[in-house]
Design an enzyme around this catalytic site. Structure first.
Site, mmCIF file in Angstrom:
data_model
loop_
_atom_site.group_PDB
_atom_site.id
_atom_site.type_symbol
_atom_site.label_atom_id
_atom_site.label_comp_id
_atom_site.label_asym_id
_atom_site.label_seq_id
_atom_site.Cartn_x
_atom_site.Cartn_y
_atom_site.Cartn_z
ATOM 1 C CG ASP A 15 -2.203 0.183 0.683
ATOM 2 O OD1 ASP A 15 -2.437 1.896 0.152
ATOM 3 O OD2 ASP A 15 -3.223 0.273 1.227
ATOM 4 C CG HIS A 18 -1.396 3.196 -4.103
ATOM 5 N ND1 HIS A 18 -2.021 2.761 -4.899
ATOM 6 C CD2 HIS A 18 -1.664 1.800 -3.365
ATOM 7 C CE1 HIS A 18 -2.249 1.540 -5.050
ATOM 8 N NE2 HIS A 18 -2.549 1.064 -3.584
ATOM 9 C CG HIS A 195 -6.609 -2.820 4.680
ATOM 10 N ND1 HIS A 195 -5.359 -2.917 4.011
ATOM 11 C CD2 HIS A 195 -6.267 -1.575 3.809
ATOM 12 C CE1 HIS A 195 -4.668 -1.510 3.321
ATOM 13 N NE2 HIS A 195 -5.967 -1.360 3.260
ATOM 14 C CG HIS A 197 -6.535 3.494 2.940
ATOM 15 N ND1 HIS A 197 -5.286 4.339 3.016
ATOM 16 C CD2 HIS A 197 -6.740 2.385 2.698
ATOM 17 C CE1 HIS A 197 -5.205 2.777 2.062
ATOM 18 N NE2 HIS A 197 -6.028 2.016 1.919
ATOM 19 C CE1 TYR A 286 -9.670 0.634 -3.844
ATOM 20 C CE2 TYR A 286 -8.758 1.789 -6.017
ATOM 21 C CZ TYR A 286 -8.802 0.874 -4.824
ATOM 22 O OH TYR A 286 -7.681 -0.221 -5.177
HETATM 23 C C1 LIG Z 1 -5.977 -2.599 -5.344
HETATM 24 C C2 LIG Z 1 -5.345 -1.092 -4.469
HETATM 25 C C3 LIG Z 1 -5.206 -1.139 -3.132
HETATM 26 O O1 LIG Z 1 -4.657 -0.075 -2.319
HETATM 27 C C4 LIG Z 1 -6.057 -2.435 -2.357
HETATM 28 C C5 LIG Z 1 -6.066 -2.261 -0.924
HETATM 29 O O2 LIG Z 1 -4.952 -1.669 0.199
HETATM 30 C C6 LIG Z 1 -7.543 -1.324 -0.503
HETATM 31 O O3 LIG Z 1 -8.047 -1.149 -1.437
HETATM 32 O O4 LIG Z 1 -7.687 -0.409 0.150
HETATM 33 MN MN LIG Z 2 -5.258 0.000 0.975
#
Ligand SMILES: CC[C@H](O)CC(=O)C(=O)O
Ligand SMILES: [Mn+2]
Length: 334
Positions: A15, A18, A195, A197, A286
């Protein structure tokens, strides 16, 4: 009751890719894997940010071939499992086999949360190859807890050893996380992961909520390096979990040092919640769209926030990165 053990999977080298425009070098991979492995991190994920074979004009070109990086990671790690991400349609059977030959022992298979059915063949091959398998349901806020549990069950039936709830947009509130973890633990036999963010400032809080609700695995990234405002910070997570009596097997001081002295000097910008990342978190977009929207904004002289708001109105999801330039061009012509 809070579980006493959690398995942390560190995604700095996936990750995090990115946030440095997929420009990891072999030397950086070596230094990060060595530090994380010595700190006791049990799983280290590495690949292009968009998974195996993500290096492309659409998603961003890798500086160094990801298979060379995976090989370096596998050679360097003494104890940590090396994992890669794969998105069916971007990565194929060929890349999965190649990653296995380079030393991965786990694959995380990611789909949009409503499209688990496209992952069946990939789980089948991963199992044939003897890999530990993780199902990764992205943009999980877009489905109700009950519908998400149905998709998770599909992945379990295909052979997933673990299924993750992925808050790709960093938009969930703690109660959203709790409801989804409970729905999945109620329906599945395999362990559940989460997971996060940090686009709305809740990555650590939501990760704790996930553990409290029964998640057995949590994703994190050292110094938070990741898409959008980054992920749950590994070093902060280890400290916070320890304070609620939950062990990770990770040495807090070693992982703090890895964050400060190894990862932070490699970062192109600090992981902050700026206006664009907050727009992503607030609207449920996203996280990886952040860098693309900035680039498109510069190209067409449009405020990236306007581009993000329009993408949100159109309900854009992973894989629709090519739309970002179209939307920016349209806004410029209005
Ligand atoms: C497909 C890439 C993406 O960064 C996957 C991920 O970590 C997410 O959806 O948070
Ligand atoms: Mn991610």
């Amino acid at each position: 009751m809070t579980p006493t053990k959690v398995r942390v999977m560190d995604t700095t080298l996936r990750d995090g890719s990115h946030a440095i425009r997929h420009r990891f070098t072999k030397e950086q991979v070596h230094n990060i894997v060595k530090a994380l492995d010595e700190a006791g991190v049990p799983v280290i994920e590495i690949s292009h940010g968009d998974g195996l074979a993500g290096s492309s004009m659409q998603y961003g070109m890798s500086l160094v071939d990801e298979f060379e990086l995976i090989e370096e990671a596998a050679k360097t790690s003494k104890n940590a499992k090396i994992a890669s991400l794969l998105l069916p349609g971007i990565g194929t059977r060929k890349e999965l086999k190649q990653a296995k030959d380079c030393g991965i022992s786990m694959v995380r298979i990611a789909t949009q949360c409503s499209e688990a059915d496209i992952s069946e063949q990939h789980f089948g091959l991963a199992k044939e190859l003897g890999l530990e398998t993780v199902g990764f349901l992205m943009m999980a806020h877009m489905l109700s807890p009950e519908d998400l549990a149905k998709q998770a069950k599909l992945m379990e039936s295909y052979g997933a050893d673990i299924v993750y709830i992925v808050d790709s947009a960093g938009t969930m509130m703690p109660q959203d996380v709790t409801a989804r973890v409970k729905a999945l633990t109620g329906e599945l036999k395999v362990p559940i992961g989460y997971h996060a963010h940090n686009n709305i400032g809740l990555a650590i809080g939501n990760s704790l909520a996930a553990v409290e609700a029964g998640a057995a695995c949590i994703d994190a990234s050292t110094s938070g390096l990741g898409a959008g405002s980054g992920n749950t910070q590994t070093e902060v997570l280890v400290a916070a979990l320890s304070k609620v009596g939950c062990e990770t097997g990770i040495d807090l001081f070693k992982i703090m040092d890895a964050a400060e002295y190894i990862v932070q000097p490699m970062m192109e910008y600090p992981m902050t919640i700026n206006r664009d990342a907050l727009t992503i978190g607030y609207t449920g977009l996203y996280s990886t769209f952040l860098m693309h929207a900035k680039k498109a904004g510069e190209k067409f002289n449009i405020d990236p926030r306007e581009i993000l708001l329009e993408l949100s109105r159109r309900k854009a999801v992973a894989g629709q990165e090519d739309w970002i330039l179209d939307v920016a061009a349209e806004l410029a012509n209005r």
